[in-house]
Scaffold this motif. Structure first.
Motif, PDB file in Angstrom:
ATOM      1  N   SER A  20      39.248 -50.364  47.095  1.00 10.18           N
ATOM      2  CA  SER A  20      39.673 -50.090  48.464  1.00 10.18           C
ATOM      3  C   SER A  20      40.587 -51.220  48.936  1.00 10.18           C
ATOM      4  O   SER A  20      40.640 -52.286  48.327  1.00 10.18           O
ATOM      5  N   ARG A  21      41.266 -50.989  50.030  1.00 12.93           N
ATOM      6  CA  ARG A  21      42.164 -52.015  50.581  1.00 12.93           C
ATOM      7  C   ARG A  21      41.403 -53.300  50.903  1.00 12.93           C
ATOM      8  O   ARG A  21      41.853 -54.398  50.610  1.00 12.93           O
ATOM      9  N   GLN A  22      40.228 -53.152  51.491  1.00  7.60           N
ATOM     10  CA  GLN A  22      39.427 -54.318  51.854  1.00  7.60           C
ATOM     11  C   GLN A  22      38.969 -55.088  50.615  1.00  7.60           C
ATOM     12  O   GLN A  22      38.935 -56.320  50.626  1.00  7.60           O
ATOM     13  N   GLU A  23      38.629 -54.370  49.554  1.00  7.41           N
ATOM     14  CA  GLU A  23      38.215 -55.023  48.311  1.00  7.41           C
ATOM     15  C   GLU A  23      39.364 -55.809  47.691  1.00  7.41           C
ATOM     16  O   GLU A  23      39.165 -56.933  47.227  1.00  7.41           O
ATOM     17  N   VAL A  24      40.554 -55.230  47.710  1.00 11.43           N
ATOM     18  CA  VAL A  24      41.727 -55.921  47.160  1.00 11.43           C
ATOM     19  C   VAL A  24      42.009 -57.190  47.960  1.00 11.43           C
ATOM     20  O   VAL A  24      42.241 -58.262  47.386  1.00 11.43           O
ATOM     21  N   LEU A  25      41.983 -57.078  49.275  1.00 15.65           N
ATOM     22  CA  LEU A  25      42.235 -58.247  50.122  1.00 15.65           C
ATOM     23  C   LEU A  25      41.197 -59.332  49.890  1.00 15.65           C
ATOM     24  O   LEU A  25      41.533 -60.515  49.774  1.00 15.65           O
ATOM     25  N   PHE A  26      39.932 -58.953  49.801  1.00 19.24           N
ATOM     26  CA  PHE A  26      38.875 -59.933  49.572  1.00 19.24           C
ATOM     27  C   PHE A  26      39.024 -60.570  48.190  1.00 19.24           C
ATOM     28  O   PHE A  26      38.900 -61.786  48.037  1.00 19.24           O
ATOM     29  N   TYR A  27      39.304 -59.756  47.184  1.00 15.66           N
ATOM     30  CA  TYR A  27      39.493 -60.256  45.818  1.00 15.66           C
ATOM     31  C   TYR A  27      40.636 -61.273  45.773  1.00 15.66           C
ATOM     32  O   TYR A  27      40.483 -62.369  45.217  1.00 15.66           O
ATOM     33  N   CYS A  28      41.757 -60.948  46.367  1.00 18.76           N
ATOM     34  CA  CYS A  28      42.909 -61.858  46.382  1.00 18.76           C
ATOM     35  C   CYS A  28      42.597 -63.137  47.156  1.00 18.76           C
ATOM     36  O   CYS A  28      42.988 -64.233  46.747  1.00 18.76           O
ATOM     37  N   LYS A  29      41.870 -62.997  48.266  1.00 18.04           N
ATOM     38  CA  LYS A  29      41.504 -64.170  49.065  1.00 18.04           C
ATOM     39  C   LYS A  29      40.609 -65.112  48.260  1.00 18.04           C
ATOM     40  O   LYS A  29      40.826 -66.324  48.242  1.00 18.04           O
ATOM     41  N   VAL A  30      39.605 -64.567  47.605  1.00 16.17           N
ATOM     42  CA  VAL A  30      38.692 -65.391  46.811  1.00 16.17           C
ATOM     43  C   VAL A  30      39.455 -66.072  45.677  1.00 16.17           C
ATOM     44  O   VAL A  30      39.290 -67.267  45.438  1.00 16.17           O
ATOM     45  N   CYS A  31      40.281 -65.321  44.971  1.00 14.39           N
ATOM     46  CA  CYS A  31      41.053 -65.902  43.861  1.00 14.39           C
ATOM     47  C   CYS A  31      41.970 -67.015  44.354  1.00 14.39           C
ATOM     48  O   CYS A  31      42.042 -68.087  43.739  1.00 14.39           O
ATOM     49  N   SER A  32      42.659 -66.793  45.455  1.00 13.64           N
ATOM     50  CA  SER A  32      43.588 -67.809  45.950  1.00 13.64           C
ATOM     51  C   SER A  32      42.847 -69.048  46.443  1.00 13.64           C
ATOM     52  O   SER A  32      43.323 -70.164  46.255  1.00 13.64           O
ATOM     53  N   CYS A  33      41.678 -68.864  47.027  1.00 12.26           N
ATOM     54  CA  CYS A  33      40.890 -70.018  47.494  1.00 12.26           C
ATOM     55  C   CYS A  33      40.477 -70.921  46.339  1.00 12.26           C
ATOM     56  O   CYS A  33      40.366 -72.133  46.498  1.00 12.26           O
ATOM     57  N   PHE A  34      40.264 -70.337  45.181  1.00 14.92           N
ATOM     58  CA  PHE A  34      39.797 -71.113  44.036  1.00 14.92           C
ATOM     59  C   PHE A  34      40.884 -71.347  42.987  1.00 14.92           C
ATOM     60  O   PHE A  34      40.608 -71.842  41.897  1.00 14.92           O
TER      61      PHE A  34
END
Length: 59
Positions: A20-34
């Protein structure tokens, strides 16, 4: 969030159109944070994945 955490734990780059759109955004946010390349999750070390799992609960 649980779906994304399972994806991260598997260390297999997800198929974006199956998320879903929210899952993609969360996934990208987590990856970029780390500092993980979200196009190559397989390249992440086991330690990085553990940090992502623990750290994402604080996001």
């Amino acid at each position: 969030m649980i779906t994304v955490m399972c994806i991260i734990h598997s260390r297999k780059t997800p198929t974006v159109w199956e998320m879903s759109r929210q899952e993609v955004l969360f996934y990208c946010k987590v990856c970029s944070c780390f500092g993980i390349d979200y196009h190559r999750l397989e390249a992440a070390s086991k330690d990085d994945v553990c940090l992502m799992n623990v750290g994402s609960y604080n996001l």
